[in-house]
Design an enzyme around this catalytic site. Sequence first.
Site, PDB file in Angstrom:
ATOM      1  N   GLU A 112       0.817  -1.209   0.000  1.00 44.59           N
ATOM      2  CA  GLU A 112       0.000   0.000   0.000  1.00 44.59           C
ATOM      3  C   GLU A 112       0.852   1.261   0.000  1.00 44.59           C
ATOM      4  O   GLU A 112       1.972   1.258   0.495  1.00 44.59           O
ATOM      5  CB  GLU A 112      -0.849   0.048   1.275  1.00 44.59           C
ATOM      6  CG  GLU A 112      -1.846  -1.067   1.360  1.00 44.59           C
ATOM      7  CD  GLU A 112      -2.544  -1.065   2.713  1.00 44.59           C
ATOM      8  OE1 GLU A 112      -3.589  -1.706   2.804  1.00 44.59           O
ATOM      9  OE2 GLU A 112      -2.049  -0.436   3.655  1.00 44.59           O
ATOM     10  N   CYS A 125       3.222   8.299   1.510  1.00 31.97           N
ATOM     11  CA  CYS A 125       3.800   7.345   2.449  1.00 31.97           C
ATOM     12  C   CYS A 125       3.914   6.019   1.703  1.00 31.97           C
ATOM     13  O   CYS A 125       2.906   5.488   1.221  1.00 31.97           O
ATOM     14  CB  CYS A 125       2.855   7.235   3.654  1.00 31.97           C
ATOM     15  SG  CYS A 125       3.328   5.987   4.847  1.00 31.97           S
ATOM     16  N   CYS A 132       7.046  -7.178   7.066  1.00 31.07           N
ATOM     17  CA  CYS A 132       8.188  -6.642   7.811  1.00 31.07           C
ATOM     18  C   CYS A 132       8.684  -7.725   8.757  1.00 31.07           C
ATOM     19  O   CYS A 132       7.884  -8.471   9.317  1.00 31.07           O
ATOM     20  CB  CYS A 132       7.762  -5.407   8.609  1.00 31.07           C
ATOM     21  SG  CYS A 132       9.138  -4.576   9.451  1.00 31.07           S
ATOM     22  N   CYS A 136       7.455  -5.817  15.692  1.00 29.87           N
ATOM     23  CA  CYS A 136       7.001  -4.934  16.771  1.00 29.87           C
ATOM     24  C   CYS A 136       5.539  -5.296  17.090  1.00 29.87           C
ATOM     25  O   CYS A 136       4.698  -5.323  16.194  1.00 29.87           O
ATOM     26  CB  CYS A 136       7.123  -3.471  16.349  1.00 29.87           C
ATOM     27  SG  CYS A 136       8.813  -3.015  15.869  1.00 29.87           S
ATOM     28  N   CYS A 139       2.327  -3.265  15.873  1.00 24.80           N
ATOM     29  CA  CYS A 139       2.244  -2.908  14.459  1.00 24.80           C
ATOM     30  C   CYS A 139       1.649  -4.053  13.654  1.00 24.80           C
ATOM     31  O   CYS A 139       2.118  -5.192  13.746  1.00 24.80           O
ATOM     32  CB  CYS A 139       3.640  -2.558  13.946  1.00 24.80           C
ATOM     33  SG  CYS A 139       3.731  -2.349  12.158  1.00 24.80           S
ATOM     34  N   GLY A 187       7.154  -2.205   6.029  1.00 28.71           N
ATOM     35  CA  GLY A 187       8.555  -2.588   5.906  1.00 28.71           C
ATOM     36  C   GLY A 187       9.526  -1.752   6.704  1.00 28.71           C
ATOM     37  O   GLY A 187       9.223  -0.657   7.166  1.00 28.71           O
ATOM     38  N   CYS A 363      -3.053  -0.370  10.141  1.00 29.90           N
ATOM     39  CA  CYS A 363      -1.739  -0.629  10.701  1.00 29.90           C
ATOM     40  C   CYS A 363      -1.208   0.610  11.380  1.00 29.90           C
ATOM     41  O   CYS A 363      -0.211   0.551  12.076  1.00 29.90           O
ATOM     42  CB  CYS A 363      -0.795  -1.092   9.614  1.00 29.90           C
ATOM     43  SG  CYS A 363      -0.482   0.167   8.416  1.00 29.90           S
TER      44      CYS A 363
END
Length: 376
Positions: A112, A125, A132, A136, A139, A187, A363
């Site tokens: 995205e 963005c 990823c 975390c 996330c 990522g 996210c």
Amino acid sequence: MSGKVPEINLVFDEPVQRKKAPKHLADFAPADRKAFAQEHGFQPFRASQVANHYFSHLSNNPEEWTDVPAAERQAIADALTPKMIELVTTRTTDNGMTRKDLWKLHDGVLVESVLMRYTDRVTVCISSQAGCGMNCPFCATGQAGLTRNLSAAEITDQIVAAARACAMGELPGGPTRLSNIVFMGMGEPLANYNAVVRTLRNITDPNPDGLGISARSVTVSTVGLVNGIEKLTEEGISCTLAVSLHTPDDELRDTLVPINNRFNIREVLAAADAYEKRTGRRYSIEYALIRDINDQSWRSDLLGRLLKNRNAHVNLIPLNPTPGSKWTASRREDEAEFVRILESYGVPVTVRDTRGREIDGACGQLAAAEKGKPVA
Ligand code: SAH
């Protein structure tokens, strides 16, 4: 493919073929683009013509390439600028001023990007990886793991598509220029180092080699891969560095940002300081405020002491809870107190606007955009 944007970003709509992405002009340094054209049986100077159409004119329509013989246009376009990303769906909000695009890559992987128009700038963005690997826990992308790195052209093409949308007047308010780029989508950019640095050069190189956008308008956000920050320091690209700190103490950061077990806070800040010294660019500390987890006043106090003599500013991001998460955003009064304490140390602070939540920027990171003007 249904028109619905998936809740979790990392999805496949067809079996993933582990074929490499096709090579594209944007994967190469300007000096190597001629050889790339030659490999495809075209005269070397075609490379700079095509670069000019791609980066200067944002043209993806070879019909317009009148400096190329009509009979060869399509073949040259297919060879040098193959389609890297294909639009699957677009969602908009804020009266069209925020738009999230879902892209399908050559192997069916989806990523995205989010385009946001403000009164004084337009920011995109972008994603640097599909998924990823940093894990975390707050996330959404981190929960799904890493599928693969994007190629430089797959990243660059998200930016070129955004610049084209701006130029074509697709956002309300008429034609405009893309002014800012943030690596805050899916990522960890520094875990896909070479492709990200190639992209940074594609952004900052003047036309026709690149988009000619100032490095000052570009922000690379990282969990704090110290070796990556050190390497970036040596590149001589003065983009803004953003470090996702999220807490000033190693004990909690070991769980919130698991890579902290390898590169701790002291090491990350030392690397960011060295980056700041070399580039002269103030860096950002990103801090997602999570209720009763990292928003206590003693943590703000500790953060203030840690940053008071550094050339850094803090971006507080109200947590955007991921589906099923037990964590939520801080209370307003705790957020206000957190800001007050940091300011008492003279540390500059902004609280982020969180555009696009209602279009499933679930996210959190994709929709996050700094409210104040990027640091100049
Ligand atoms: N891997 C890079 C880019 C990630 S996205 C990094 O970690 O910096 C950009 C920012 O959004 C990061 O600071 C990330 O920690 C933050 N973020 C991720 N999930 C979030 C959520 N649910 N709510 C608020 N911020 C979030």
